[in-house]
Design a protein around this motif. Sequence first.
Motif, PDB file in Angstrom:
ATOM      1  N   LYS A  17       0.833  -1.201   0.000  1.00 28.37           N
ATOM      2  CA  LYS A  17       0.000   0.000   0.000  1.00 28.37           C
ATOM      3  C   LYS A  17       0.864   1.246   0.000  1.00 28.37           C
ATOM      4  N   THR A  18       1.881   1.259   0.829  1.00 27.58           N
ATOM      5  CA  THR A  18       2.805   2.393   0.859  1.00 27.58           C
ATOM      6  C   THR A  18       3.526   2.526  -0.475  1.00 27.58           C
ATOM      7  N   PHE A  19       3.932   1.385  -1.036  1.00 29.37           N
ATOM      8  CA  PHE A  19       4.604   1.375  -2.332  1.00 29.37           C
ATOM      9  C   PHE A  19       3.717   2.018  -3.400  1.00 29.37           C
ATOM     10  N   GLU A  20       2.420   1.644  -3.427  1.00 29.57           N
ATOM     11  CA  GLU A  20       1.501   2.184  -4.425  1.00 29.57           C
ATOM     12  C   GLU A  20       1.339   3.691  -4.281  1.00 29.57           C
ATOM     13  N   GLU A  21       1.185   4.170  -3.046  1.00 26.96           N
ATOM     14  CA  GLU A  21       0.986   5.604  -2.810  1.00 26.96           C
ATOM     15  C   GLU A  21       2.202   6.408  -3.248  1.00 26.96           C
ATOM     16  N   LEU A  22       3.360   5.934  -2.854  1.00 28.27           N
ATOM     17  CA  LEU A  22       4.577   6.661  -3.193  1.00 28.27           C
ATOM     18  C   LEU A  22       4.865   6.600  -4.689  1.00 28.27           C
ATOM     19  N   LEU A  23       4.591   5.435  -5.294  1.00 25.71           N
ATOM     20  CA  LEU A  23       4.791   5.304  -6.732  1.00 25.71           C
ATOM     21  C   LEU A  23       3.879   6.265  -7.492  1.00 25.71           C
ATOM     22  N   ALA A  24       2.610   6.351  -7.074  1.00 31.02           N
ATOM     23  CA  ALA A  24       1.668   7.243  -7.741  1.00 31.02           C
ATOM     24  C   ALA A  24       2.116   8.697  -7.630  1.00 31.02           C
TER      25      ALA A  24
END
Length: 729
Positions: A634-641
């Motif tokens: 979830k953190t990965f997705e937010e930061l990637l976005a």
Amino acid sequence: MAELGEERPSPEEQQVQEQYEHGTSLSKQRLFDLEADEGSANAVRQKADWGTIWKLAFQCIGVVYGDLGTSPLYVLPGIFPDGIKNEEDILGVLSLIIYSIIVITLIKYVFIVLAANDNGDGGTFALYSLICRHAKVNLIPNQQAEDREVSTYKLDLPKRSTRMASALKYSLESSLIIKYSLLFTTMIGVSMVLGDGILTPCISVLSAVGGIREAAPSLSQDAIMWISVVILILLFQVQRFGTDKVGYTFAPILVLWFAFIAFIGLFNFIKYDPGVIKAVNPWYIVKYFQRNKKKAWISIGGVILCLTGSEALFADLGHFNIRSIQLSSCAVLVPSVLLAYIGQCSYLRKNTEDVTDAFYKSIPKPMYWPQFVVAILAAIIASQSLISASFSIIQQSAALGCFPRIQVVHTSAEHEGQVYVPEINTLLMLACVGVTLGFKNTLTIGNAYGIAVTFVFVITSMFLVLVMVMIWKTNIILIIIYVLTIGLIEVLFLSSTLYKFVDGGYIPLLFASTVVSIMFIWNYGYRKKYMYELENKIAMKTLTDIVSDERIHRVEGLGLFYTHLVHGIPPIFTHYVSHVQALHKVLVFISIKSLPISKVPAEERFLFGRVKPGELIFRCIVRYGYKDSRKDQKTFEELLANQLKDFIGEDSGAEDRQRELASVDNALRDGFVYLMGECEVMAANGSTWVKKLTVDYLYNWLIRFVRQPDEVFLIPRKQLLKVGMTYDV
């Protein structure tokens, strides 16, 4: 076909390469921060103040020195398995112990090897990573010019260049045999450290528990064995809780242990025979060999046991710093251990018949039970440090493609290097219990232990010489002195331990051959798969045709397509499109890449670029060091976005920017979809039977029993789409 160790770059990549070689800084917009809340490596590596150094020095007593500190429990019985025939031999052996600790532990490890660290991290892989960064010897061809801009990738090299360093670098890079040899040697070093992780708990716990027979002589060796097995099983069960508090929890116990053995040693020295101080004269070593000849050489296999744990000074460096280890080694470890050996030898000068149980026999009666309890605790702590080191080194091996995929649990929010590997913990426990039940006594285990320790010593010295010549550019005279002194001493130790091959010495070699075989099979299949994708990657024209094909339906959402390649599109992408016939409106090719360094600074972890101008198709290269932890998805997705939008804002014109940002926001509302190829690797027609056996059976058998990539990358199953394909390599 691309050359081994280098990908064939595109024109754009060549431009980046030329930009790097001419000293021009690479575009900062291609770097973005995944973990903004974490400090950079430069901040971590700032010079510590003396208060911090003293605190770390105290902590490392509880983590690093358990094995070295508990060696007085079993060294002298290992040197004199048949008893003491001549009292003068005690002086010769004591002199050997004193100078072995001074030369190997103190001079080699504390003052030389610690300097050969990988941005503060030590161990066999640290030395290998230094060599890989300075010379192109890595067999996995995933180098990028941008990687060399990572601050922890760079090396602080001497300004001068020498013909010898250049010649060695050329030899390493031009010989495939040498590249394989370096990798193979590194694997042996890893397997021997794992062997230490098995043998240390066995010999330490058995030796400590054996002291109970002083109070209960009727207790059988089998009873001691079973008590040790119970302790070992409990020891491995608590590993899941992590080693975060090991330093503060165990340091007081080991400080008490060192105080006890130093006081008892000094007491025995004064009470029995202060004349053993003559052993500081190395001439007693010469006389010992003249008197005993072959038996003296064989006894060196027991002397080596006083050095067990020296490699931990280097392997556990990442948890502390050089100065803290040097300080605590010189102030606590070496004086206490030397006093313990001097005291035991002084006692044995008057009680030669007690050599088989010298440690407990030499304890004054009023101190027996306190020392026994502390010895049990110290033995458990000694085991803990080697088990933790085994977890770390397996994590490093897996991250660099040299070990099957395993689950790595980070047990500390503050110290990323502290990990727990469930599968390895179970295997180590079973191996420890098996060795303890099989051998029952410390003498045979000591023979096995000596071989594992000396192999690691020799491998470390081999790599250290390469670092001296190629990276440090050390004066040739100093290198020759090192080889002719420390190098020859370690080879002598190794020859002695190999003599005891049939008496238990085969155990670490058998274990090493098994581990190295697994590592080499996995690495071979991993490289073959990578090379296939590299040689069959999709051309830009093919990608353009796919994107512009009206039959390909464009669906909502943001697709993340995982690939091993750091340049180009893998062939499985066309296989996916031909079967699914749909592409997400925003597509990002994700490459999870491990660099041969311990950590990648947070602000330098990601490279971001556009695959095709005018299209919402991007490449994201996520770079990890072998000790970096991976955050939840979830953190990965937010930061990637967020970083994707930042990149678009910097990369696009005003009109295109607004349109593309709006498209990304719409895709994010529809959610992420993870696209992953499930590739089966098979030997191509015409391959040799060895290759077919290795790839078709052994490698594919390993794949079925290890964790899958989606588990390793923490990918949600409900958002995952897999497409299968067979690679004929």
